[in-house]
Design an enzyme around this catalytic site. Structure first.
Site, mmCIF file in Angstrom:
data_model
loop_
_atom_site.group_PDB
_atom_site.id
_atom_site.type_symbol
_atom_site.label_atom_id
_atom_site.label_comp_id
_atom_site.label_asym_id
_atom_site.label_seq_id
_atom_site.Cartn_x
_atom_site.Cartn_y
_atom_site.Cartn_z
ATOM 1 N N GLU A 262 0.840 -1.205 0.000
ATOM 2 C CA GLU A 262 0.000 0.000 0.000
ATOM 3 C C GLU A 262 0.875 1.255 0.000
ATOM 4 O O GLU A 262 0.589 2.214 -0.718
ATOM 5 C CB GLU A 262 -0.924 0.019 1.231
ATOM 6 C CG GLU A 262 -1.902 -1.132 1.295
ATOM 7 C CD GLU A 262 -1.367 -2.347 2.057
ATOM 8 O OE1 GLU A 262 -2.191 -3.172 2.481
ATOM 9 O OE2 GLU A 262 -0.136 -2.485 2.228
ATOM 10 N N CYS B 90 -0.318 1.773 7.011
ATOM 11 C CA CYS B 90 -0.793 1.950 5.638
ATOM 12 C C CYS B 90 -2.103 2.735 5.594
ATOM 13 O O CYS B 90 -2.318 3.539 4.682
ATOM 14 C CB CYS B 90 -0.944 0.601 4.960
ATOM 15 S SG CYS B 90 0.635 -0.245 4.730
#
Length: 156
Positions: free
Chosen positions: A55, A86
């Site tokens: 991510e 993330c």
């Protein structure tokens, strides 16, 4: 099959490729209007950098190559619900939609995670809204993690 299911299936495919490359089974895609622009897999093991979650990598690439205004129109697809790190990066990126496969609670029950923060709870603390769709095809994601973490416990 819906567009979300198609993209999560692709994310699961990439998660399996990550395994083949000696990484943990995580991946992310960045899309605009359904078109996949960038794909990343976990690179923590190969890079030695604990922040090389897919991510983060896909957001980094999107912010550099697309710019902030286009990034706001993007959707991030993650094979597994993003961790707190993330989720924070996703929030600060300006992206308005996240779609994920395997939920964090499932991963925690399989892998024994100690920091379990569902992204919806983290996003609820922010001032702007992020649409969260998921879990999508969670059983397939759980199967990938179960096989990986079972193999890991057998190696110890």
């Amino acid at each position: 099959m819906s567009i979300h299911e198609d993209h999560i299936e692709r994310a699961y495919h990439l998660a399996r490729l990550a395994l083949d490359q000696g990484e943990q089974p995580f991946s992310a895609l960045l899309t605009i209007n359904g078109e996949v622009l960038f794909e990343c897999i976990n690179r923590v093991n190969s890079s030695g950098d604990l922040t090389r979650h897919p991510e983060i990598d896909v957001l980094r690439r999107g912010s550099v190559e697309l710019g902030r205004e286009k990034l706001k129109k993007a959707t991030l697809y993650a094979s597994t619900e993003p961790c707190a790190m993330c989720s924070g990066a996703l929030y600060w990126s300006g992206i308005s939609r996240l779609v994920y496969g395997c939920p964090t609670e499932t991963l925690a029950s399989i892998a024994g995670a100690r920091l379990v923060v569902p992204c919806r709870k983290l996003f609820a603390k922010g001032r702007r809204r992020i649409e969260v769709i998921g879990p999508v095809l969670p059983e397939a994601g759980a199967d990938i993690h179960q096989a990986f973490w079972d193999a890991q416990s057998g190696q110890q």
